[in-house]
Scaffold this active site. Structure first.
Site, PDB file in Angstrom:
ATOM      1  CG  ASN A 208      -0.299  -0.130   2.187  1.00  0.00           C
ATOM      2  OD1 ASN A 208       0.819   0.782   2.381  1.00  0.00           O
ATOM      3  ND2 ASN A 208      -0.604  -1.238   3.522  1.00  0.00           N
ATOM      4  CB  CYS A 271       2.093   4.507  13.482  1.00  0.00           C
ATOM      5  SG  CYS A 271       1.821   5.679  11.941  1.00  0.00           S
ATOM      6  CB  ALA A 272       2.752  -1.029  10.692  1.00  0.00           C
ATOM      7  CG  ASP A 276      -6.683  -5.872   6.558  1.00  0.00           C
ATOM      8  OD1 ASP A 276      -6.010  -5.896   8.056  1.00  0.00           O
ATOM      9  OD2 ASP A 276      -7.286  -4.807   6.340  1.00  0.00           O
ATOM     10  CE  LYS A 285       8.309 -12.548 -13.848  1.00  0.00           C
ATOM     11  NZ  LYS A 285       9.192 -12.466 -15.301  1.00  0.00           N
ATOM     12  CG  ASP A 302      -6.043  -6.948  13.300  1.00  0.00           C
ATOM     13  OD1 ASP A 302      -5.063  -5.953  14.494  1.00  0.00           O
ATOM     14  OD2 ASP A 302      -7.119  -6.755  13.383  1.00  0.00           O
TER      15      ASP A 302
HETATM   16  O1  PMT Z   1       3.173   6.217   6.746  1.00  0.00           O
HETATM   17  P1  PMT Z   1       2.548   6.828   6.209  1.00  0.00           P
HETATM   18  O2  PMT Z   1       2.443   7.588   4.980  1.00  0.00           O
HETATM   19  O3  PMT Z   1       3.442   8.411   7.269  1.00  0.00           O
HETATM   20  O4  PMT Z   1       1.306   7.408   6.190  1.00  0.00           O
HETATM   21  C1  PMT Z   1       0.339   7.459   7.916  1.00  0.00           C
HETATM   22  C2  PMT Z   1      -0.776   6.135   7.735  1.00  0.00           C
HETATM   23  C3  PMT Z   1      -1.848   6.755   7.183  1.00  0.00           C
HETATM   24  C4  PMT Z   1      -0.473   4.791   7.088  1.00  0.00           C
HETATM   25  C5  PMT Z   1      -1.080   6.403   8.907  1.00  0.00           C
HETATM   26  O5  PMT Z   1      -0.834   7.206  10.076  1.00  0.00           O
HETATM   27  C6  PMT Z   1      -2.098   5.229   9.819  1.00  0.00           C
HETATM   28  O6  PMT Z   1      -3.114   5.638   9.103  1.00  0.00           O
HETATM   29  N1  PMT Z   1      -1.811   3.696  10.429  1.00  0.00           N
HETATM   30  C7  PMT Z   1      -2.544   2.488  10.042  1.00  0.00           C
HETATM   31  C8  PMT Z   1      -3.055   2.492   9.243  1.00  0.00           C
HETATM   32  C9  PMT Z   1      -3.821   1.010   8.352  1.00  0.00           C
HETATM   33  O7  PMT Z   1      -3.617  -0.272   8.349  1.00  0.00           O
HETATM   34  O8  PMT Z   1      -4.762   1.368   9.132  1.00  0.00           O
HETATM   35  P2  PMT Z   1      -6.343   0.369   9.685  1.00  0.00           P
HETATM   36  O9  PMT Z   1      -7.891   0.799   9.462  1.00  0.00           O
HETATM   37  O10 PMT Z   1      -5.889  -0.762   7.927  1.00  0.00           O
HETATM   38  O11 PMT Z   1      -5.914  -1.284  10.932  1.00  0.00           O
HETATM   39  C10 PMT Z   1      -6.081  -0.407  11.723  1.00  0.00           C
HETATM   40  C11 PMT Z   1      -4.888  -0.221  12.838  1.00  0.00           C
HETATM   41  O12 PMT Z   1      -5.387  -2.093  12.434  1.00  0.00           O
HETATM   42  C12 PMT Z   1      -3.929  -0.413  12.336  1.00  0.00           C
HETATM   43  O13 PMT Z   1      -2.719   0.134  14.189  1.00  0.00           O
HETATM   44  C13 PMT Z   1      -2.711  -1.290  12.162  1.00  0.00           C
HETATM   45  O14 PMT Z   1      -1.279  -1.204  12.184  1.00  0.00           O
HETATM   46  C14 PMT Z   1      -3.553  -2.652  12.622  1.00  0.00           C
HETATM   47  N2  PMT Z   1      -3.313  -4.116  11.586  1.00  0.00           N
HETATM   48  C15 PMT Z   1      -4.176  -4.185  11.074  1.00  0.00           C
HETATM   49  C16 PMT Z   1      -4.264  -4.827   9.956  1.00  0.00           C
HETATM   50  C17 PMT Z   1      -3.159  -6.153  10.522  1.00  0.00           C
HETATM   51  N3  PMT Z   1      -3.219  -7.508  10.232  1.00  0.00           N
HETATM   52  N4  PMT Z   1      -2.440  -6.113  11.498  1.00  0.00           N
HETATM   53  C18 PMT Z   1      -2.811  -5.001  12.338  1.00  0.00           C
HETATM   54  O15 PMT Z   1      -1.990  -4.837  13.209  1.00  0.00           O
END
Ligand code: PMT
Length: 404
Positions: A208, A271-272, A276, A285, A302
């Protein structure tokens, strides 16, 4: 509170942003700081010693060595008096001088002789900032333990657009408040940032737009205020290792293992932008004419949910992010309940100039008790300072830095 009676040695160099120090000094004096200022010769073209002395209510020091001052060993006395040294604005010239270990005047000698943290707040034209030699100097200083705040992106004094703008005064004040917080307190933070990459075959993957900037800024600022910080970073171009202990990972599974192996910690900021889904990876390949191409999709773990629900070793504060394109608050609140983390920081990623892979962001913090706080549009660096300020408040640490 946080800044009351703290001693700041402010070094003002010659750049158009020098005038912003008038506001900065006024704000910091109102918060109870003691400020002594050294003005470079060219800074005097932008601000006068008289205005600085009136606002700081202290003598203003000239950069040139003076016999009278040096009888009192100003270059040592000033650095010992200070709890923190800040160069604002830091020009390309002073960055170059410090990185060479120069000791040709009061400013460079004070910095060389300093036993305190030195913060640099750069401001210059974007080409000067990006210039390879300047970047080498910055790198050298970061490796030597100097802290940088900014510069920001935006419209520069010369009329050009780009990186080089001095951080906003509000952020400088917040950075100082955060800095004067903890010292020798054994707190540890883990921050995840960037995207993950999930391979379909050896050369193809899904990922992404995340750049890792927001998470990196948070990790950097946690480290600057004294947290032992580990950044777990997905594929990203950021030179993070210079400023924070970094573990590079590629997939969600690797991010999971790296986080697990870095526990225990007091604060976990996720913050990553983790993918999913993952795939049953083809070992070779995939050929263009594959007759029966079938992609097996599996759900990724998750991470946020997993670490929020740990029975043992659960971090005291688990902060998740929510990247939303609609119903920010509703979806953010639902994620907070579903994952059982302590805060969700919801950001709108539907706008190209905010959120993913941009320098700015705008966020809403949703706390466990469903109270909300809005952080208006600002640089990611500034959003990070605001988040760190609230983390320190949560640990009841604001204003607790011991000064030796
Ligand atoms: O990296 P940048 O370009 O600076 O951009 C920042 C950002 C927009 C990526 C950041 O601010 C942000 O929003 N990060 C969360 C992105 C995300 O995956 O959001 P989500 O709504 O899909 O997930 C919710 C939470 O679950 C997040 O804390 C994510 O880290 C976590 N997650 C999601 C999927 C997964 N398999 N495991 C997780 O822990």
């Amino acid at each position: 509170m946080e800044l009351n009676n703290k001693n700041l040695l402010l070094i003002i160099c010659g750049g158009i942003s020098a005038y912003k120090n008038l506001d900065l000094i006024r704000n910091l004096k109102n918060l109870g700081m003691n400020i002594k200022v050294i003005l470079s010769k060219s800074a005097k073209e932008f601000v006068t010693p008289l205005s600085i002395a009136s606002l700081s209510k202290n003598k203003v020091y000239d950069n040139e060595f003076s016999l009278n001052n040096e009888i009192e060993m100003d270059h040592i006395a000033l650095s010992r008096w200070a709890d923190l040294v800040m160069v604002c604005p830091a020009t390309a010239n002073i960055i170059s001088e410090i990185s060479q270990g120069s000791a040709k005047d009061l400013i460079t000698t004070v910095i060389l002789a300093s036993n305190k943290k030195v913060f640099l707040v750069p401001a210059m034209n974007s080409k000067m900032w990006e210039n390879k030699i300047n970047q080498q100097n910055v790198k050298k200083l970061k490796l030597a333990g100097y802290y940088f705040l900014g510069p920001d992106n935006g419209e520069l004094a010369c009329g050009e657009l780009g990186i080089g703008k001095m951080s906003k005064i509000d952020e400088v004040v917040l950075m100082l408040k955060n800095y004067f917080t903890i010292n020798n307190i054994d707190l540890k933070a883990i921050v995840t940032a960037g995207p993950t990459r999930e391979y379909i075959d050896p050369v193809r993957y899904i990922t992404n737009e995340s750049s890792g900037k927001q998470g990196f800024e948070i990790a950097k600022k946690l480290r600057q205020v004294g947290f032992k910080t580990k950044l777990i970073l997905g594929p990203s171009n950021i030179d993070a290792e210079l400023e924070v202990d970094t573990k590079r990972v590629t997939t969600c599974d690797e991010m999971f293992n790296a986080t697990q192996n870095s526990l225990p910690c007091d604060v976990l900021v996720m913050c990553a932008a983790v993918a999913d889904f993952k795939f049953k990876k083809y070992q070779k390949k995939i050929k263009r004419k594959a007759q029966e191409m079938k992609i097996d999709i599996d759900e990724n773990i998750d991470l946020l949910k997993y670490f929020s629900n740990l029975n043992q070793n659960r971090p005291k504060l688990v902060i998740g992010f929510a990247a939303e394109t609609e119903d920010l608050l509703k979806n953010g609140k639902a994620k907070l309940l579903d994952k059982r983390c302590d805060w969700i920081i919801a950001n709108d990623v539907s706008n190209k100039n905010l959120g993913f892979n941009s320098d700015s962001n705008k966020a809403t913090i949703i706390y466990k008790n469903m109270e909300i706080e809005n952080l208006p549009e600002q640089s990611k660096s500034s959003i990070a300072s605001n988040i760190v300020y609230r983390i320190l408040r949560q640990f009841d640490l604001n204003g607790k830095r011991d000064i030796n």
